[in-house]
Scaffold this motif. Sequence first.
Motif, PDB file in Angstrom:
ATOM      1  N   GLN A   3       0.815  -1.218   0.000  1.00  0.00           N
ATOM      2  CA  GLN A   3       0.000   0.000   0.000  1.00  0.00           C
ATOM      3  C   GLN A   3       0.848   1.267   0.000  1.00  0.00           C
ATOM      4  N   LEU A   4       2.100   1.153   0.428  1.00  0.00           N
ATOM      5  CA  LEU A   4       3.030   2.282   0.400  1.00  0.00           C
ATOM      6  C   LEU A   4       3.859   2.319  -0.877  1.00  0.00           C
ATOM      7  N   SER A   5       3.751   1.291  -1.699  1.00  0.00           N
ATOM      8  CA  SER A   5       4.679   1.122  -2.822  1.00  0.00           C
ATOM      9  C   SER A   5       4.165   1.772  -4.093  1.00  0.00           C
ATOM     10  N   SER A   6       5.056   1.866  -5.074  1.00  0.00           N
ATOM     11  CA  SER A   6       4.690   2.424  -6.380  1.00  0.00           C
ATOM     12  C   SER A   6       3.879   1.441  -7.219  1.00  0.00           C
ATOM     13  N   ARG A   7       3.674   0.223  -6.712  1.00  0.00           N
ATOM     14  CA  ARG A   7       2.857  -0.747  -7.444  1.00  0.00           C
ATOM     15  C   ARG A   7       1.372  -0.391  -7.394  1.00  0.00           C
ATOM     16  N   VAL A   8       0.981   0.448  -6.461  1.00  0.00           N
ATOM     17  CA  VAL A   8      -0.430   0.833  -6.373  1.00  0.00           C
ATOM     18  C   VAL A   8      -0.609   2.222  -6.966  1.00  0.00           C
ATOM     19  N   GLU A   9      -1.822   2.498  -7.404  1.00  0.00           N
ATOM     20  CA  GLU A   9      -2.087   3.754  -8.117  1.00  0.00           C
ATOM     21  C   GLU A   9      -1.884   4.959  -7.207  1.00  0.00           C
ATOM     22  N   LYS A  10      -2.315   4.852  -5.948  1.00  0.00           N
ATOM     23  CA  LYS A  10      -2.201   5.972  -5.018  1.00  0.00           C
ATOM     24  C   LYS A  10      -1.591   5.470  -3.710  1.00  0.00           C
ATOM     25  N   PRO A  11      -0.265   5.477  -3.587  1.00  0.00           N
ATOM     26  CA  PRO A  11       0.364   4.977  -2.366  1.00  0.00           C
ATOM     27  C   PRO A  11      -0.075   5.781  -1.139  1.00  0.00           C
ATOM     28  N   LEU A  12      -0.135   5.085  -0.014  1.00  0.00           N
ATOM     29  CA  LEU A  12      -0.462   5.752   1.237  1.00  0.00           C
ATOM     30  C   LEU A  12       0.635   6.735   1.628  1.00  0.00           C
ATOM     31  N   THR A  13       0.246   7.770   2.324  1.00  0.00           N
ATOM     32  CA  THR A  13       1.211   8.641   2.992  1.00  0.00           C
ATOM     33  C   THR A  13       1.435   8.115   4.410  1.00  0.00           C
ATOM     34  N   LEU A  14       2.475   8.592   5.066  1.00  0.00           N
ATOM     35  CA  LEU A  14       2.711   8.153   6.440  1.00  0.00           C
ATOM     36  C   LEU A  14       1.583   8.589   7.371  1.00  0.00           C
ATOM     37  N   VAL A  15       1.014   9.759   7.134  1.00  0.00           N
ATOM     38  CA  VAL A  15      -0.116  10.190   7.966  1.00  0.00           C
ATOM     39  C   VAL A  15      -1.302   9.242   7.775  1.00  0.00           C
ATOM     40  N   GLU A  16      -1.536   8.799   6.566  1.00  0.00           N
ATOM     41  CA  GLU A  16      -2.615   7.834   6.323  1.00  0.00           C
ATOM     42  C   GLU A  16      -2.312   6.500   7.012  1.00  0.00           C
ATOM     43  N   VAL A  17      -1.043   6.109   7.027  1.00  0.00           N
ATOM     44  CA  VAL A  17      -0.667   4.884   7.733  1.00  0.00           C
ATOM     45  C   VAL A  17      -0.926   5.035   9.237  1.00  0.00           C
ATOM     46  N   VAL A  18      -0.623   6.205   9.772  1.00  0.00           N
ATOM     47  CA  VAL A  18      -0.928   6.477  11.179  1.00  0.00           C
ATOM     48  C   VAL A  18      -2.421   6.287  11.437  1.00  0.00           C
ATOM     49  N   ASP A  19      -3.247   6.852  10.589  1.00  0.00           N
ATOM     50  CA  ASP A  19      -4.701   6.754  10.769  1.00  0.00           C
ATOM     51  C   ASP A  19      -5.185   5.317  10.666  1.00  0.00           C
ATOM     52  N   LYS A  20      -4.638   4.554   9.722  1.00  0.00           N
ATOM     53  CA  LYS A  20      -5.043   3.159   9.574  1.00  0.00           C
ATOM     54  C   LYS A  20      -4.576   2.322  10.768  1.00  0.00           C
ATOM     55  N   THR A  21      -3.427   2.675  11.331  1.00  0.00           N
ATOM     56  CA  THR A  21      -2.954   2.006  12.538  1.00  0.00           C
ATOM     57  C   THR A  21      -3.938   2.236  13.686  1.00  0.00           C
ATOM     58  N   ALA A  22      -4.360   3.475  13.836  1.00  0.00           N
ATOM     59  CA  ALA A  22      -5.306   3.813  14.899  1.00  0.00           C
ATOM     60  C   ALA A  22      -6.660   3.131  14.693  1.00  0.00           C
ATOM     61  N   GLU A  23      -7.080   2.995  13.438  1.00  0.00           N
ATOM     62  CA  GLU A  23      -8.362   2.341  13.152  1.00  0.00           C
ATOM     63  C   GLU A  23      -8.397   0.903  13.653  1.00  0.00           C
ATOM     64  N   LEU A  24      -7.227   0.264  13.732  1.00  0.00           N
ATOM     65  CA  LEU A  24      -7.147  -1.106  14.241  1.00  0.00           C
ATOM     66  C   LEU A  24      -6.989  -1.135  15.755  1.00  0.00           C
ATOM     67  N   GLY A  25      -7.053   0.016  16.389  1.00  0.00           N
ATOM     68  CA  GLY A  25      -6.887   0.070  17.831  1.00  0.00           C
ATOM     69  C   GLY A  25      -5.460  -0.165  18.281  1.00  0.00           C
ATOM     70  N   VAL A  26      -4.505   0.086  17.388  1.00  0.00           N
ATOM     71  CA  VAL A  26      -3.089  -0.106  17.675  1.00  0.00           C
ATOM     72  C   VAL A  26      -2.461   1.263  17.931  1.00  0.00           C
ATOM     73  N   GLY A  27      -1.646   1.345  18.971  1.00  0.00           N
ATOM     74  CA  GLY A  27      -1.095   2.621  19.377  1.00  0.00           C
ATOM     75  C   GLY A  27       0.385   2.791  19.128  1.00  0.00           C
ATOM     76  N   LEU A  28       0.945   2.009  18.191  1.00  0.00           N
ATOM     77  CA  LEU A  28       2.385   2.074  17.930  1.00  0.00           C
ATOM     78  C   LEU A  28       2.656   1.768  16.470  1.00  0.00           C
ATOM     79  N   LEU A  29       3.475   2.601  15.835  1.00  0.00           N
ATOM     80  CA  LEU A  29       3.863   2.410  14.438  1.00  0.00           C
ATOM     81  C   LEU A  29       5.373   2.492  14.330  1.00  0.00           C
ATOM     82  N   GLN A  30       5.989   1.457  13.758  1.00  0.00           N
ATOM     83  CA  GLN A  30       7.423   1.472  13.488  1.00  0.00           C
ATOM     84  C   GLN A  30       7.630   1.845  12.023  1.00  0.00           C
ATOM     85  N   ILE A  31       8.197   3.017  11.793  1.00  0.00           N
ATOM     86  CA  ILE A  31       8.510   3.472  10.438  1.00  0.00           C
ATOM     87  C   ILE A  31       9.863   2.874  10.095  1.00  0.00           C
ATOM     88  N   CYS A  32       9.844   1.800   9.315  1.00  0.00           N
ATOM     89  CA  CYS A  32      11.020   0.944   9.168  1.00  0.00           C
ATOM     90  C   CYS A  32      11.447   0.841   7.704  1.00  0.00           C
TER      91      CYS A  32
END
Length: 266
Positions: free
Chosen positions: A13-42
Amino acid sequence: MSIGLSTYAFFWQLSSRVEKPLTLVEVVDKTAELGVGLLQICDHPAIEDFDAEQLRALRAAGDAAGVAFELGTRGLRPEHLRRYLDIADVLGAKVLRSMVNTADHRPTPDEALADLRAIAPELAERGVDLALETYEQVSTAALVELVEGVDHPRVGICLDPANTVAALEQPSAVVDRCAKHVLNVHSKDFAFTRSEGWVGFQLAGALMGAGLLDYDHLLDRVRPDERGVNQIVEHWLPWQGDEDATRKTEQLWTAHSVDYLRSTRP
């Protein structure tokens, strides 16, 4: 111990293989949607080019969503790690995962030891743990020897037993050898499948709990809850043929992994 997501859980979802890659802020939001409070930007080098304003905006997005950060990079050169410590300061990250080698630098054991000894005091000053990942390019014995040579409480291991299979190391033996030094865990399952025509095998990701990872053994030896070691969800998900199927499968695996890890907690 906290359950977290890695940007590797959003690999496609972050890669160039998809038409509209996620931004890091969008990844933060999707992390929160799962009730997860930690994101490792790796292994997301683009963050190295973020200016102070962009980093503060990312931190603000995490604060608003209730998501804290960890970081991940590759290499041991002190000047490179200092850049990530600066980023960690802004994001409030307390764990930095790294690997011994990079594409253009493979330090000798003595060089690696010298680099780690040089950066260790700064880790202590900034309150950041440096967790060196287990993987096939450096034997587990050599990685443990390196960590023990540094002999600093802020320098330890990021345990990912799946990576070492490529060097014919038994995952359970890797867990045993590393357990007391573990500061971070990458939680992903894996399995072998026969290649087409039964010529060889492929090692790829598997749905958590359905592959070859002896997760109960890992929990028993590492004791992440007791020791406050975060478990970070990753995947080795092959491309599923098209963007829509790949995105949906990646999301399904992530949600399943979070539920699986939660189900094992006391």
